[in-house]
Design a protein around this motif. Sequence first.
Motif, PDB file in Angstrom:
ATOM      1  N   ARG A 128       1.042   0.108 -11.110  1.00 20.18           N
ATOM      2  CA  ARG A 128       0.920  -1.295 -11.507  1.00 20.18           C
ATOM      3  C   ARG A 128       0.686  -2.105 -10.248  1.00 20.18           C
ATOM      4  O   ARG A 128       1.550  -2.081  -9.370  1.00 20.18           O
ATOM      5  N   PRO A 129      -0.398  -2.761 -10.106  1.00 17.83           N
ATOM      6  CA  PRO A 129      -1.526  -2.792 -11.048  1.00 17.83           C
ATOM      7  C   PRO A 129      -2.196  -1.426 -11.132  1.00 17.83           C
ATOM      8  O   PRO A 129      -2.000  -0.575 -10.256  1.00 17.83           O
ATOM      9  N   PRO A 130      -2.985  -1.223 -12.176  1.00 11.57           N
ATOM     10  CA  PRO A 130      -3.670   0.066 -12.326  1.00 11.57           C
ATOM     11  C   PRO A 130      -4.583   0.351 -11.140  1.00 11.57           C
ATOM     12  O   PRO A 130      -5.020  -0.559 -10.437  1.00 11.57           O
ATOM     13  N   LEU A 131      -4.853   1.622 -10.922  1.00 12.14           N
ATOM     14  CA  LEU A 131      -5.789   1.997  -9.866  1.00 12.14           C
ATOM     15  C   LEU A 131      -7.146   1.372 -10.134  1.00 12.14           C
ATOM     16  O   LEU A 131      -7.542   1.187 -11.293  1.00 12.14           O
ATOM     17  N   PRO A 132      -7.900   1.075  -9.085  1.00  8.98           N
ATOM     18  CA  PRO A 132      -9.265   0.559  -9.276  1.00  8.98           C
ATOM     19  C   PRO A 132     -10.107   1.577 -10.067  1.00  8.98           C
ATOM     20  O   PRO A 132      -9.874   2.794  -9.985  1.00  8.98           O
ATOM     21  N   PRO A 133     -11.082   1.105 -10.824  1.00  2.19           N
ATOM     22  CA  PRO A 133     -11.900   2.011 -11.657  1.00  2.19           C
ATOM     23  C   PRO A 133     -12.508   3.202 -10.917  1.00  2.19           C
ATOM     24  O   PRO A 133     -12.491   4.310 -11.458  1.00  2.19           O
ATOM     25  N   PRO A 134     -13.012   3.072  -9.676  1.00  2.00           N
ATOM     26  CA  PRO A 134     -13.572   4.263  -9.021  1.00  2.00           C
ATOM     27  C   PRO A 134     -12.526   5.371  -8.813  1.00  2.00           C
ATOM     28  O   PRO A 134     -12.807   6.547  -9.032  1.00  2.00           O
ATOM     29  N   GLN A 135     -11.315   5.006  -8.403  1.00  2.00           N
ATOM     30  CA  GLN A 135     -10.274   6.008  -8.186  1.00  2.00           C
ATOM     31  C   GLN A 135      -9.790   6.598  -9.507  1.00  2.00           C
ATOM     32  O   GLN A 135      -9.621   7.820  -9.630  1.00  2.00           O
ATOM     33  N   ALA A 136      -9.585   5.743 -10.517  1.00  2.00           N
ATOM     34  CA  ALA A 136      -9.148   6.235 -11.831  1.00  2.00           C
ATOM     35  C   ALA A 136     -10.206   7.161 -12.431  1.00  2.00           C
ATOM     36  O   ALA A 136      -9.887   8.207 -13.008  1.00  2.00           O
ATOM     37  N   GLY A 137     -11.472   6.800 -12.272  1.00  2.00           N
ATOM     38  CA  GLY A 137     -12.557   7.642 -12.783  1.00  2.00           C
ATOM     39  C   GLY A 137     -12.623   8.981 -12.073  1.00  2.00           C
ATOM     40  O   GLY A 137     -12.835  10.023 -12.694  1.00  2.00           O
ATOM     41  N   ALA A 138     -12.417   8.962 -10.762  1.00  2.53           N
ATOM     42  CA  ALA A 138     -12.437  10.221  -9.998  1.00  2.53           C
ATOM     43  C   ALA A 138     -11.310  11.142 -10.459  1.00  2.53           C
ATOM     44  O   ALA A 138     -11.514  12.352 -10.626  1.00  2.53           O
ATOM     45  N   ILE A 139     -10.138  10.590 -10.691  1.00  2.94           N
ATOM     46  CA  ILE A 139      -9.002  11.397 -11.159  1.00  2.94           C
ATOM     47  C   ILE A 139      -9.336  12.043 -12.501  1.00  2.94           C
ATOM     48  O   ILE A 139      -9.051  13.218 -12.731  1.00  2.94           O
ATOM     49  N   ARG A 140      -9.954  11.298 -13.395  1.00  2.00           N
ATOM     50  CA  ARG A 140     -10.317  11.845 -14.718  1.00  2.00           C
ATOM     51  C   ARG A 140     -11.366  12.951 -14.614  1.00  2.00           C
ATOM     52  O   ARG A 140     -11.304  13.932 -15.343  1.00  2.00           O
ATOM     53  N   LYS A 141     -12.323  12.811 -13.706  1.00  2.05           N
ATOM     54  CA  LYS A 141     -13.461  13.728 -13.649  1.00  2.05           C
ATOM     55  C   LYS A 141     -13.213  14.988 -12.822  1.00  2.05           C
ATOM     56  O   LYS A 141     -13.879  15.994 -13.039  1.00  2.05           O
ATOM     57  N   LEU A 142     -12.294  14.931 -11.866  1.00  6.54           N
ATOM     58  CA  LEU A 142     -12.078  16.083 -10.991  1.00  6.54           C
ATOM     59  C   LEU A 142     -11.509  17.265 -11.767  1.00  6.54           C
ATOM     60  O   LEU A 142     -10.703  17.104 -12.678  1.00  6.54           O
ATOM     61  N   LYS A 143     -11.948  18.435 -11.395  1.00  9.48           N
ATOM     62  CA  LYS A 143     -11.447  19.679 -11.994  1.00  9.48           C
ATOM     63  C   LYS A 143     -10.925  20.572 -10.874  1.00  9.48           C
ATOM     64  O   LYS A 143     -11.492  20.630  -9.795  1.00  9.48           O
ATOM     65  N   ALA A 173       0.861  -1.182   0.000  1.00  8.53           N
ATOM     66  CA  ALA A 173       0.000   0.000   0.000  1.00  8.53           C
ATOM     67  C   ALA A 173       0.896   1.230   0.000  1.00  8.53           C
ATOM     68  O   ALA A 173       2.058   1.159   0.403  1.00  8.53           O
ATOM     69  N   CYS A 174       0.336   2.342  -0.470  1.00 10.97           N
ATOM     70  CA  CYS A 174       1.095   3.587  -0.440  1.00 10.97           C
ATOM     71  C   CYS A 174       0.138   4.772  -0.431  1.00 10.97           C
ATOM     72  O   CYS A 174      -1.024   4.647  -0.811  1.00 10.97           O
ATOM     73  N   VAL A 175       0.647   5.888   0.010  1.00  7.27           N
ATOM     74  CA  VAL A 175      -0.085   7.150  -0.039  1.00  7.27           C
ATOM     75  C   VAL A 175       0.645   8.016  -1.057  1.00  7.27           C
ATOM     76  O   VAL A 175       1.851   8.240  -0.933  1.00  7.27           O
ATOM     77  N   VAL A 176      -0.080   8.473  -2.069  1.00 11.39           N
ATOM     78  CA  VAL A 176       0.521   9.285  -3.126  1.00 11.39           C
ATOM     79  C   VAL A 176       0.010  10.711  -2.983  1.00 11.39           C
ATOM     80  O   VAL A 176      -1.197  10.941  -2.974  1.00 11.39           O
ATOM     81  N   THR A 177       0.915  11.660  -2.858  1.00 14.36           N
ATOM     82  CA  THR A 177       0.540  13.067  -2.738  1.00 14.36           C
ATOM     83  C   THR A 177       1.208  13.849  -3.855  1.00 14.36           C
ATOM     84  O   THR A 177       2.319  14.341  -3.697  1.00 14.36           O
ATOM     85  N   VAL A 178       0.530  13.897  -4.963  1.00 17.29           N
ATOM     86  CA  VAL A 178       0.998  14.678  -6.111  1.00 17.29           C
ATOM     87  C   VAL A 178      -0.166  15.524  -6.597  1.00 17.29           C
ATOM     88  O   VAL A 178      -1.331  15.202  -6.353  1.00 17.29           O
ATOM     89  N   PRO A 179       0.114  16.612  -7.292  1.00 13.46           N
ATOM     90  CA  PRO A 179      -0.984  17.439  -7.808  1.00 13.46           C
ATOM     91  C   PRO A 179      -1.909  16.644  -8.727  1.00 13.46           C
ATOM     92  O   PRO A 179      -1.477  15.731  -9.443  1.00 13.46           O
ATOM     93  N   LEU A 180      -3.170  17.020  -8.705  1.00 13.28           N
ATOM     94  CA  LEU A 180      -4.158  16.364  -9.545  1.00 13.28           C
ATOM     95  C   LEU A 180      -3.739  16.386 -11.015  1.00 13.28           C
ATOM     96  O   LEU A 180      -3.894  15.398 -11.735  1.00 13.28           O
ATOM     97  N   SER A 181      -3.184  17.502 -11.476  1.00 11.79           N
ATOM     98  CA  SER A 181      -2.779  17.602 -12.885  1.00 11.79           C
ATOM     99  C   SER A 181      -1.728  16.559 -13.238  1.00 11.79           C
ATOM    100  O   SER A 181      -1.704  16.041 -14.358  1.00 11.79           O
ATOM    101  N   VAL A 182      -0.860  16.212 -12.305  1.00 11.28           N
ATOM    102  CA  VAL A 182       0.158  15.183 -12.547  1.00 11.28           C
ATOM    103  C   VAL A 182      -0.517  13.826 -12.675  1.00 11.28           C
ATOM    104  O   VAL A 182      -0.231  13.051 -13.598  1.00 11.28           O
ATOM    105  N   LEU A 183      -1.443  13.526 -11.777  1.00  9.36           N
ATOM    106  CA  LEU A 183      -2.181  12.262 -11.870  1.00  9.36           C
ATOM    107  C   LEU A 183      -2.961  12.176 -13.180  1.00  9.36           C
ATOM    108  O   LEU A 183      -3.029  11.120 -13.798  1.00  9.36           O
ATOM    109  N   GLN A 184      -3.537  13.291 -13.621  1.00 10.04           N
ATOM    110  CA  GLN A 184      -4.316  13.281 -14.862  1.00 10.04           C
ATOM    111  C   GLN A 184      -3.434  13.064 -16.084  1.00 10.04           C
ATOM    112  O   GLN A 184      -3.927  12.639 -17.112  1.00 10.04           O
ATOM    113  N   ARG A 185      -2.137  13.361 -16.000  1.00  7.76           N
ATOM    114  CA  ARG A 185      -1.205  13.069 -17.096  1.00  7.76           C
ATOM    115  C   ARG A 185      -0.753  11.618 -17.081  1.00  7.76           C
ATOM    116  O   ARG A 185      -0.009  11.186 -17.952  1.00  7.76           O
TER     117      ARG A 185
END
Length: 122
Positions: free
Chosen positions: A26-41, A8-20
Amino acid sequence: GRVVRARACVVTVPLSVLQRGEPEFRPPLPPPQAGAIRKLKMGSALKVIVRLRRRFWPADFYDAVCSDSFLPEVWLSPAAELMRPDAAPPYTIVGFVAGARAERVGRLPHADIARRMLAQLD
């Protein structure tokens, strides 16, 4: 890049970095977290801080919200200290605005912002 393996880990990076897509998970983030990253503004916000030598507000003033004002929110800082009757200068008042209004205010010359905030407080 460097590989770090962990259960497990805690990632603290700007949202814009995560969106890039950085860092790569690996493995990819679960769909709810990946979806939230895409949708947040992220939006804009602006604080205006003025320091004054004399007090002109009521003793029980802490903050005000006036949605149609130049700066919709204003408050004393630190409020608990400045609400005391024996509080000494300088007195600090903070104004706050967010969203598209913050972007418009941010383009004004600093002297105009200060003048308009003081006019609002008068």
